[in-house]
Design a protein around this motif. Sequence first.
Motif, PDB file in Angstrom:
ATOM      1  N   MET A 154       0.846  -1.189   0.000  1.00  0.00           N
ATOM      2  CA  MET A 154       0.000   0.000   0.000  1.00  0.00           C
ATOM      3  C   MET A 154       0.882   1.240   0.000  1.00  0.00           C
ATOM      4  O   MET A 154       1.931   1.233   0.619  1.00  0.00           O
ATOM      5  N   PRO A 155       0.489   2.246  -0.694  1.00  0.00           N
ATOM      6  CA  PRO A 155       1.371   3.391  -0.932  1.00  0.00           C
ATOM      7  C   PRO A 155       1.465   4.333   0.264  1.00  0.00           C
ATOM      8  O   PRO A 155       0.666   4.248   1.200  1.00  0.00           O
ATOM      9  N   PRO A 156       2.432   5.252   0.194  1.00  0.00           N
ATOM     10  CA  PRO A 156       2.535   6.250   1.252  1.00  0.00           C
ATOM     11  C   PRO A 156       1.355   7.220   1.217  1.00  0.00           C
ATOM     12  O   PRO A 156       0.755   7.454   0.168  1.00  0.00           O
ATOM     13  N   ILE A 157       1.076   7.781   2.364  1.00  0.00           N
ATOM     14  CA  ILE A 157       0.010   8.788   2.466  1.00  0.00           C
ATOM     15  C   ILE A 157       0.654  10.082   2.940  1.00  0.00           C
ATOM     16  O   ILE A 157       1.378  10.095   3.938  1.00  0.00           O
ATOM     17  N   ILE A 158       0.400  11.159   2.219  1.00  0.00           N
ATOM     18  CA  ILE A 158       0.963  12.450   2.576  1.00  0.00           C
ATOM     19  C   ILE A 158      -0.107  13.314   3.216  1.00  0.00           C
ATOM     20  O   ILE A 158      -1.222  13.422   2.701  1.00  0.00           O
ATOM     21  N   ASN A 159       0.246  13.906   4.334  1.00  0.00           N
ATOM     22  CA  ASN A 159      -0.672  14.805   5.025  1.00  0.00           C
ATOM     23  C   ASN A 159      -0.368  16.231   4.567  1.00  0.00           C
ATOM     24  O   ASN A 159       0.666  16.802   4.940  1.00  0.00           O
ATOM     25  N   PRO A 160      -1.233  16.819   3.755  1.00  0.00           N
ATOM     26  CA  PRO A 160      -0.959  18.146   3.211  1.00  0.00           C
ATOM     27  C   PRO A 160      -0.845  19.229   4.276  1.00  0.00           C
ATOM     28  O   PRO A 160      -0.250  20.284   4.039  1.00  0.00           O
ATOM     29  N   GLU A 161      -1.374  18.968   5.458  1.00  0.00           N
ATOM     30  CA  GLU A 161      -1.282  19.971   6.537  1.00  0.00           C
ATOM     31  C   GLU A 161       0.151  20.125   7.025  1.00  0.00           C
ATOM     32  O   GLU A 161       0.548  21.193   7.488  1.00  0.00           O
ATOM     33  N   PHE A 162       0.917  19.042   6.963  1.00  0.00           N
ATOM     34  CA  PHE A 162       2.283  19.067   7.501  1.00  0.00           C
ATOM     35  C   PHE A 162       3.354  19.095   6.424  1.00  0.00           C
ATOM     36  O   PHE A 162       4.495  19.453   6.693  1.00  0.00           O
ATOM     37  N   CYS A 163       3.016  18.702   5.203  1.00  0.00           N
ATOM     38  CA  CYS A 163       4.008  18.621   4.133  1.00  0.00           C
ATOM     39  C   CYS A 163       4.530  20.010   3.762  1.00  0.00           C
ATOM     40  O   CYS A 163       3.755  20.931   3.522  1.00  0.00           O
ATOM     41  N   SER A 164       5.867  20.125   3.726  1.00  0.00           N
ATOM     42  CA  SER A 164       6.488  21.410   3.377  1.00  0.00           C
ATOM     43  C   SER A 164       6.856  21.476   1.895  1.00  0.00           C
ATOM     44  O   SER A 164       7.505  22.431   1.461  1.00  0.00           O
ATOM     45  N   CYS A 165       6.459  20.459   1.138  1.00  0.00           N
ATOM     46  CA  CYS A 165       6.694  20.419  -0.313  1.00  0.00           C
ATOM     47  C   CYS A 165       8.180  20.463  -0.674  1.00  0.00           C
ATOM     48  O   CYS A 165       8.559  21.039  -1.694  1.00  0.00           O
ATOM     49  N   CYS A 166       9.007  19.850   0.160  1.00  0.00           N
ATOM     50  CA  CYS A 166      10.447  19.875  -0.114  1.00  0.00           C
ATOM     51  C   CYS A 166      10.832  18.907  -1.238  1.00  0.00           C
ATOM     52  O   CYS A 166      11.886  19.046  -1.840  1.00  0.00           O
ATOM     53  N   GLY A 167      10.018  17.900  -1.473  1.00  0.00           N
ATOM     54  CA  GLY A 167      10.268  16.969  -2.566  1.00  0.00           C
ATOM     55  C   GLY A 167      11.261  15.862  -2.264  1.00  0.00           C
ATOM     56  O   GLY A 167      11.577  15.047  -3.134  1.00  0.00           O
ATOM     57  N   LEU A 168      11.776  15.816  -1.038  1.00  0.00           N
ATOM     58  CA  LEU A 168      12.800  14.820  -0.716  1.00  0.00           C
ATOM     59  C   LEU A 168      12.277  13.390  -0.807  1.00  0.00           C
ATOM     60  O   LEU A 168      12.994  12.483  -1.218  1.00  0.00           O
ATOM     61  N   CYS A 169      11.030  13.188  -0.454  1.00  0.00           N
ATOM     62  CA  CYS A 169      10.482  11.820  -0.517  1.00  0.00           C
ATOM     63  C   CYS A 169      10.456  11.329  -1.960  1.00  0.00           C
ATOM     64  O   CYS A 169      10.834  10.197  -2.246  1.00  0.00           O
ATOM     65  N   ALA A 170      10.032  12.183  -2.866  1.00  0.00           N
ATOM     66  CA  ALA A 170       9.964  11.803  -4.277  1.00  0.00           C
ATOM     67  C   ALA A 170      11.357  11.575  -4.852  1.00  0.00           C
ATOM     68  O   ALA A 170      11.575  10.668  -5.658  1.00  0.00           O
TER      69      ALA A 170
END
Length: 71
Positions: free
Chosen positions: A1-17
């Motif tokens: 099952m894939p990761p789930i991103i919480n948009p409230e906390f995500c800083s959009c740094c892109g490191l996970c991708a």
Amino acid sequence: MPPIINPEFCSCCGLCAERCSEDVFFGSSKKEIPVVTYPEECWHCNSCIRACPTEGAIRLRIPLPMMVCYK
Ligand code: SF4
Ligand code: SF4
């Protein structure tokens, strides 16, 4: 099952991708919340979770049979 991103906390740094060796976040842009494009490609390596600098921004849903590996 894939990761789930919480948009409230995500800083959009892109490191996970950047860290993902598969195409799970294919097409995601820096400075935007990553998109889980190919969830079926995720093999639960945990790299995206480890790369994320923000507590609570991303989490994995580990399939029950694989939970043994994460103990
Ligand atoms: S757990 Fe691994 S394969 Fe799955 S999205 Fe994260 S880095 Fe990619
Ligand atoms: S590494 Fe964490 S904070 Fe950065 S884009 Fe991914 S989920 Fe958001």
